[in-house]
Design a protein around this motif. Structure first.
Motif, PDB file in Angstrom:
ATOM      1  N   PRO A 221      -1.493   9.740   7.695  1.00 37.32           N
ATOM      2  CA  PRO A 221      -1.935   8.868   6.388  1.00 37.32           C
ATOM      3  C   PRO A 221      -2.735   8.381   6.208  1.00 37.32           C
ATOM      4  CG  PRO A 221       0.079   7.531   8.146  1.00 37.32           C
ATOM      5  CD  PRO A 221      -1.360   8.054   9.328  1.00 37.32           C
TER       6      PRO A 221
ATOM      7  N   THR B 238      -3.779   0.231  -3.415  1.00 39.66           N
ATOM      8  CA  THR B 238      -3.152  -0.809  -3.062  1.00 39.66           C
ATOM      9  C   THR B 238      -2.807  -1.433  -4.198  1.00 39.66           C
ATOM     10  OG1 THR B 238      -4.468  -1.136  -0.360  1.00 39.66           O
ATOM     11  CG2 THR B 238      -3.284  -3.029  -2.085  1.00 39.66           C
TER      12      THR B 238
ATOM     13  N   TYR C  30       0.126   4.969   1.236  1.00 38.11           N
ATOM     14  CA  TYR C  30       0.040   6.143   2.178  1.00 38.11           C
ATOM     15  C   TYR C  30       0.880   7.424   1.813  1.00 38.11           C
ATOM     16  CZ  TYR C  30      -2.366   2.594   4.387  1.00 38.11           C
ATOM     17  OH  TYR C  30      -3.068   1.418   5.091  1.00 38.11           O
TER      18      TYR C  30
ATOM     19  N   PHE D 141      -6.456   6.055   9.970  1.00 37.95           N
ATOM     20  CA  PHE D 141      -5.292   6.865  10.925  1.00 37.95           C
ATOM     21  C   PHE D 141      -6.003   7.939  11.798  1.00 37.95           C
ATOM     22  CE2 PHE D 141      -1.610   4.933  10.777  1.00 37.95           C
ATOM     23  CZ  PHE D 141      -1.281   3.530   9.814  1.00 37.95           C
TER      24      PHE D 141
ATOM     25  N   GLN E 140       0.839  -1.026  -0.098  1.00 35.61           N
ATOM     26  CA  GLN E 140       0.269   0.078  -0.305  1.00 35.61           C
ATOM     27  C   GLN E 140       0.559   0.921  -0.171  1.00 35.61           C
ATOM     28  OE1 GLN E 140      -2.363  -0.723   3.077  1.00 35.61           O
ATOM     29  NE2 GLN E 140      -3.578  -2.427   2.563  1.00 35.61           N
TER      30      GLN E 140
ATOM     31  N   GLN F 165       1.113  11.487   3.650  1.00 35.15           N
ATOM     32  CA  GLN F 165       0.446  12.210   4.791  1.00 35.15           C
ATOM     33  C   GLN F 165       0.607  13.559   4.915  1.00 35.15           C
ATOM     34  OE1 GLN F 165       2.789  11.141   7.898  1.00 35.15           O
ATOM     35  NE2 GLN F 165       1.308  11.814  10.413  1.00 35.15           N
TER      36      GLN F 165
ATOM     37  N   LEU G  20       4.218   7.443   2.169  1.00 34.29           N
ATOM     38  CA  LEU G  20       4.824   6.175   2.975  1.00 34.29           C
ATOM     39  C   LEU G  20       4.837   4.805   2.039  1.00 34.29           C
ATOM     40  CD1 LEU G  20       3.271   7.470   5.853  1.00 34.29           C
ATOM     41  CD2 LEU G  20       5.786   6.980   5.678  1.00 34.29           C
TER      42      LEU G  20
ATOM     43  N   LEU H  36      -4.484   7.032   2.622  1.00 35.48           N
ATOM     44  CA  LEU H  36      -4.227   5.152   1.797  1.00 35.48           C
ATOM     45  C   LEU H  36      -4.345   5.939   0.464  1.00 35.48           C
ATOM     46  CD1 LEU H  36      -3.659   2.494   1.776  1.00 35.48           C
ATOM     47  CD2 LEU H  36      -6.462   1.854   1.288  1.00 35.48           C
TER      48      LEU H  36
ATOM     49  N   LEU I  72      -5.897  -5.337   4.973  1.00 39.02           N
ATOM     50  CA  LEU I  72      -4.271  -5.020   3.994  1.00 39.02           C
ATOM     51  C   LEU I  72      -5.212  -4.708   2.689  1.00 39.02           C
ATOM     52  CD1 LEU I  72      -2.539  -8.376   5.834  1.00 39.02           C
ATOM     53  CD2 LEU I  72      -2.398  -5.978   6.468  1.00 39.02           C
ATOM     54  N   TYR I  73      -6.095  -5.316   2.466  1.00 40.44           N
ATOM     55  CA  TYR I  73      -6.516  -4.705   0.753  1.00 40.44           C
ATOM     56  C   TYR I  73      -7.065  -2.617   1.014  1.00 40.44           C
ATOM     57  CZ  TYR I  73      -7.432  -4.188  -3.608  1.00 40.44           C
ATOM     58  OH  TYR I  73      -8.127  -3.570  -5.396  1.00 40.44           O
TER      59      TYR I  73
ATOM     60  N   TYR J 210      -5.629   1.328   6.727  1.00 36.04           N
ATOM     61  CA  TYR J 210      -5.735   1.837   7.598  1.00 36.04           C
ATOM     62  C   TYR J 210      -6.836   3.116   7.694  1.00 36.04           C
ATOM     63  CZ  TYR J 210      -3.155  -1.930   9.575  1.00 36.04           C
ATOM     64  OH  TYR J 210      -2.382  -3.438   9.782  1.00 36.04           O
TER      65      TYR J 210
END
Lengths: 109, 115
Positions: free
Chosen positions: A43, A48, A35, B106, A33, A37, A88, A45, B100-101, B104
């Motif tokens: 961060p 993926t 990210y 935050f 993935q 920030q 990231l 996404l 994981l796909y 996350y």
């Protein structure tokens, strides 16, 4: 912990330039993935990638997953000041994400 | 708008104090995580939890503990704060089996300074 190496660590460019950020590991990823920030925020996404050789595009951002699934790259075309931030990469490891150390990008107007 | 909320943006504590960092998510996620972020080191996993009352050590658990009494809340505890725990702390959550796909989510982080 299996490490993720990102390069470069810092990048300062002028608006309109192109750039590429790299993420490498010695072991195979099941997924990776990217990210972004911004200062003072967590961060967020971007994308993926899961299949070796996969290419995904998000406006001016192009993400590539290496054929062997050990590396990935993020290419930004015609960078803008709004692209400034910390980028990231993160890989899965036994059900959790492990992050690279990040690439700080500054795009000057 | 779904979110992960961390109780404090900035915190200053004295060496030896017991410090609580709180994190709440409103997405009904099973998984929750605590990371610390330091310049040049990226995000390092401290603890995580896959369910209520469950906890697992991450890569750097020393000096920390956690509590998850309710699904939506995950607390990070510094038993006796030290100056080397000065850092940005990030909480995250994800759905079970899909994080994981789908990634996350935050919080905005808590910048902790220990003096």
């Amino acid at each position: 912990t299996q490490l993720l190496e990102q390069s470069p660590q810092f990048l300062s460019i002028q608006e309109g330039e192109n750039l590429t950020v790299y993420c490498n590991s010695s072991s195979v990823f099941s997924s990776l993935q990217w990210y972004r920030q911004e200062p003072g925020e967590g961060p967020v996404l971007l994308v993926t990638v899961v299949t070796g050789g996969e290419v995904k595009k998000l406006k001016r951002l192009t993400f590539q997953f290496g054929d062997a699934r050990k590396d990935s790259s993020l290419h930004i075309t015609a960078a803008q000041p709004g692209d400034t931030g910390l980028y990231l990469c993160a890989r899965s490891n036994t059900g959790k994400l492990i992050f690279g150390q990040g690439t700080t990008l500054q795009v000057k107007p | 708008d779904v979110k992960v909320t961390q109780s404090s943006r900035y915190l200053v504590k004295r060496t030896g104090e017991k410090v609580f960092l709180e994190c709440v998510q409103d997405m009904d996620h099973e998984n929750m995580f605590w990371y610390r972020q330091d310049p040049g080191l990226g995000l390092r996993l401290i603890y995580f939890s896959y369910d209520v009352k469950m906890k697992e050590k991450g890569d750097i658990p020393e000096g920390y503990s956690v509590s998850r009494e309710k699904k939506e809340r995950f607390s990070l505890i510094l038993e006796s704060a030290s100056t080397n725990q000065t850092s940005m702390y990030l909480c995250a959550s994800s759905p079970r089996d899909r994080g994981l796909y789908y990634g996350y989510t935050f919080g905005s982080g808590t910048r902790l300074t220990v003096v």
